[in-house]
Design an enzyme around this catalytic site. Structure first.
Site, PDB file in Angstrom:
ATOM      1  N   ASN A  64      40.385  48.210  45.407  1.00 43.13           N
ATOM      2  CA  ASN A  64      40.805  46.811  45.264  1.00 43.13           C
ATOM      3  C   ASN A  64      42.270  46.845  44.856  1.00 43.13           C
ATOM      4  O   ASN A  64      42.591  47.101  43.699  1.00 43.13           O
ATOM      5  CB  ASN A  64      39.935  46.136  44.187  1.00 43.13           C
ATOM      6  CG  ASN A  64      40.404  44.726  43.878  1.00 43.13           C
ATOM      7  OD1 ASN A  64      41.240  44.166  44.597  1.00 43.13           O
ATOM      8  ND2 ASN A  64      39.869  44.149  42.810  1.00 43.13           N
ATOM      9  N   TRP A  65      43.137  46.602  45.847  1.00 45.29           N
ATOM     10  CA  TRP A  65      44.576  46.725  45.567  1.00 45.29           C
ATOM     11  C   TRP A  65      45.096  45.573  44.708  1.00 45.29           C
ATOM     12  O   TRP A  65      46.208  45.625  44.203  1.00 45.29           O
ATOM     13  CB  TRP A  65      45.364  46.775  46.876  1.00 45.29           C
ATOM     14  CG  TRP A  65      45.204  48.041  47.657  1.00 45.29           C
ATOM     15  CD1 TRP A  65      44.430  49.134  47.321  1.00 45.29           C
ATOM     16  CD2 TRP A  65      45.836  48.367  48.905  1.00 45.29           C
ATOM     17  NE1 TRP A  65      44.541  50.103  48.292  1.00 45.29           N
ATOM     18  CE2 TRP A  65      45.399  49.664  49.274  1.00 45.29           C
ATOM     19  CE3 TRP A  65      46.714  47.700  49.754  1.00 45.29           C
ATOM     20  CZ2 TRP A  65      45.824  50.291  50.450  1.00 45.29           C
ATOM     21  CZ3 TRP A  65      47.136  48.327  50.927  1.00 45.29           C
ATOM     22  CH2 TRP A  65      46.697  49.607  51.264  1.00 45.29           C
ATOM     23  N   LYS A  66      44.329  44.503  44.599  1.00 40.45           N
ATOM     24  CA  LYS A  66      44.776  43.304  43.874  1.00 40.45           C
ATOM     25  C   LYS A  66      46.127  42.848  44.438  1.00 40.45           C
ATOM     26  O   LYS A  66      46.384  43.045  45.628  1.00 40.45           O
ATOM     27  CB  LYS A  66      44.812  43.570  42.368  1.00 40.45           C
ATOM     28  CG  LYS A  66      43.478  44.156  41.876  1.00 40.45           C
ATOM     29  CD  LYS A  66      43.312  44.107  40.391  1.00 40.45           C
ATOM     30  CE  LYS A  66      41.959  44.708  40.019  1.00 40.45           C
ATOM     31  NZ  LYS A  66      41.642  44.560  38.605  1.00 40.45           N
ATOM     32  N   HIS A 102      35.322  38.025  42.163  1.00 47.09           N
ATOM     33  CA  HIS A 102      35.927  38.951  41.191  1.00 47.09           C
ATOM     34  C   HIS A 102      36.208  38.199  39.888  1.00 47.09           C
ATOM     35  O   HIS A 102      36.546  37.003  39.914  1.00 47.09           O
ATOM     36  CB  HIS A 102      37.225  39.540  41.771  1.00 47.09           C
ATOM     37  CG  HIS A 102      37.751  40.669  40.943  1.00 47.09           C
ATOM     38  ND1 HIS A 102      38.466  40.454  39.787  1.00 47.09           N
ATOM     39  CD2 HIS A 102      37.631  42.009  41.074  1.00 47.09           C
ATOM     40  CE1 HIS A 102      38.765  41.626  39.247  1.00 47.09           C
ATOM     41  NE2 HIS A 102      38.276  42.589  40.005  1.00 47.09           N
ATOM     42  N   GLU A 157      38.674  38.138  38.047  1.00 50.26           N
ATOM     43  CA  GLU A 157      40.012  37.526  37.989  1.00 50.26           C
ATOM     44  C   GLU A 157      40.026  36.193  38.732  1.00 50.26           C
ATOM     45  O   GLU A 157      40.721  35.259  38.337  1.00 50.26           O
ATOM     46  CB  GLU A 157      41.052  38.521  38.528  1.00 50.26           C
ATOM     47  CG  GLU A 157      41.271  39.660  37.525  1.00 50.26           C
ATOM     48  CD  GLU A 157      41.692  40.989  38.108  1.00 50.26           C
ATOM     49  OE1 GLU A 157      42.101  41.051  39.278  1.00 50.26           O
ATOM     50  OE2 GLU A 157      41.582  41.998  37.370  1.00 50.26           O
ATOM     51  N   GLU A 183      30.999  44.839  37.224  1.00 51.25           N
ATOM     52  CA  GLU A 183      32.315  45.068  36.627  1.00 51.25           C
ATOM     53  C   GLU A 183      32.370  44.397  35.252  1.00 51.25           C
ATOM     54  O   GLU A 183      32.697  43.201  35.158  1.00 51.25           O
ATOM     55  CB  GLU A 183      33.414  44.482  37.520  1.00 51.25           C
ATOM     56  CG  GLU A 183      33.503  45.129  38.888  1.00 51.25           C
ATOM     57  CD  GLU A 183      34.915  45.036  39.458  1.00 51.25           C
ATOM     58  OE1 GLU A 183      35.430  46.067  39.884  1.00 51.25           O
ATOM     59  OE2 GLU A 183      35.503  43.938  39.452  1.00 51.25           O
ATOM     60  N   GLY A 192      40.884  47.313  34.087  1.00 53.30           N
ATOM     61  CA  GLY A 192      42.307  47.497  33.835  1.00 53.30           C
ATOM     62  C   GLY A 192      42.644  47.822  32.395  1.00 53.30           C
ATOM     63  O   GLY A 192      43.800  47.761  31.990  1.00 53.30           O
ATOM     64  N   SER A 244      37.951  50.541  35.349  1.00 52.54           N
ATOM     65  CA  SER A 244      38.616  51.781  34.928  1.00 52.54           C
ATOM     66  C   SER A 244      37.899  53.036  35.428  1.00 52.54           C
ATOM     67  O   SER A 244      37.837  54.035  34.719  1.00 52.54           O
ATOM     68  CB  SER A 244      38.803  51.810  33.408  1.00 52.54           C
ATOM     69  OG  SER A 244      39.596  50.706  32.996  1.00 52.54           O
ATOM     70  N   GLY A 260      40.253  49.688  40.992  1.00 58.17           N
ATOM     71  CA  GLY A 260      41.512  48.950  40.967  1.00 58.17           C
ATOM     72  C   GLY A 260      42.686  49.899  40.843  1.00 58.17           C
ATOM     73  O   GLY A 260      43.180  50.455  41.828  1.00 58.17           O
ATOM     74  N   GLY A 261      43.143  50.122  39.621  1.00 54.51           N
ATOM     75  CA  GLY A 261      44.346  50.917  39.371  1.00 54.51           C
ATOM     76  C   GLY A 261      44.369  52.261  40.101  1.00 54.51           C
ATOM     77  O   GLY A 261      45.379  52.627  40.729  1.00 54.51           O
TER      78      GLY A 261
HETATM   79  P1  PGA Z   1      40.330  48.780  37.483  1.00 54.94           P
HETATM   80  O1  PGA Z   1      39.927  47.472  38.347  1.00 54.94           O
HETATM   81  O2  PGA Z   1      39.757  49.970  38.219  1.00 54.94           O
HETATM   82  O3  PGA Z   1      41.827  48.786  37.461  1.00 54.94           O
HETATM   83  O4  PGA Z   1      39.724  48.619  36.130  1.00 54.94           O
HETATM   84  C1  PGA Z   1      38.669  47.332  38.940  1.00 54.94           C
HETATM   85  C2  PGA Z   1      38.531  45.974  39.551  1.00 54.94           C
HETATM   86  O5  PGA Z   1      38.975  44.990  38.948  1.00 54.94           O
HETATM   87  O6  PGA Z   1      37.981  45.813  40.657  1.00 54.94           O
END
Ligand code: PGA
Length: 249
Positions: free
Chosen positions: A9-11, A95, A97, A167, A173, A212, A233-234
């Protein structure tokens, strides 16, 4: 046996130049016949670039959101058929967010999931509790409400095509990861919720963990019986880390 799924997930990260470099490193490092499904979920403006670059490779393309509407006067929105035009096989829906910053509620998320399924794409439905909800013992109640809002609108054919991402919001994050056992407990609970609708589908649905996930914790998480992959994500923004997670045993 369920295949595992590793989805990046590149966001809201990337540029034409950095995407090109990241994708070429990922493609070069991929096994010829990977035992896992691998997806990158890119920002809307880069779907065309990513679709071209990934064509003919073993890496699939996904988007990070979709409009609840099919078409029309919805300035700034992107429809499921537009995503399908750009070869998206997957769409992240709900998600945390989007739930937090765009006030997406369970009913809206459920309708978005239907839009994605109607276009024969795979929704990656995100569920997860906030820290205070976990600390007050509400985790199962919260994720059950999020999941069941979607299960209630799906047919049994739809159900087996769903991917669920657990999640925990406090782990996204932050560098804090749920322990493998904490995650496993919630995954098993989510699978029970699906089994209450259809025991056959419950065995098929991939339930992936996000929050994470990194090369150094992926092994342990992916070994749990109900953890069928990761939403990353990251660590999906660094080819070496993403590839290490794909290769984790
Ligand atoms: P993260 O993000 O791996 O940076 O914690 C995961 C996500 O929000 O899908």
């Amino acid at each position: 046996m369920r295949r595992t799924l590793i989805a990046g997930n590149w966001k809201m990260n990337g540029s034409l130049a950095t995407n090109a470099a990241l994708l070429s490193e990922i493609i070069a490092g991929m096994p010829v016949a990977p035992s896992r499904d691998v997806v990158v979920c890119a920002p809307f403006p880069y779907l065309a670039q990513c679709a071209d670059t990934l064509a003919g490779t073993v890496v699939s393309l996904g988007a990070q959101d979709v409009s609840v509407h099919a078409q029309g006067a919805f300035t700034g929105d992107v429809s499921a058929s537009m995503l399908s035009d750009f070869s998206c096989g997957y769409v992240i829906v709900g998600h945390s967010e989007r739930r937090a910053y765009h006030a997406e509620d369970d009913a809206l998320v459920a309708q978005k999931v239907l839009r994605v399924l109607d276009l024969n794409m795979t929704p990656i439905l995100c569920v997860g509790e906030m820290l205070e909800q976990r600390e007050s013992g509400q985790t199962n109640e919260v994720v059950a409400a999020q999941l069941n809002a979607v299960l209630d609108v799906l047919t049994s054919d739809h159900l087996s095509r769903l991917v669920v991402a657990y999640e925990p919001v406090w782990a996204i994050g932050t560098g804090k990861t749920a322990t493998p056992q904490m995650a496993q407990d919630v995954h098993a609970f989510l699978r029970q919720q699906i089994a209450a609708k259809s025991s056959d589908s419950a065995e098929l649905v991939q339930i992936v963990y996000g929050g994470s996930m990194k090369p150094d914790n992926a092994n342990e998480l992916l070994q749990m019986p109900d953890i069928d992959g990761g939403l990353i994500g990251g660590a999906a923004l660094k080819a070496v880390d993403f590839l290490a997670i794909i290769a984790a045993v």
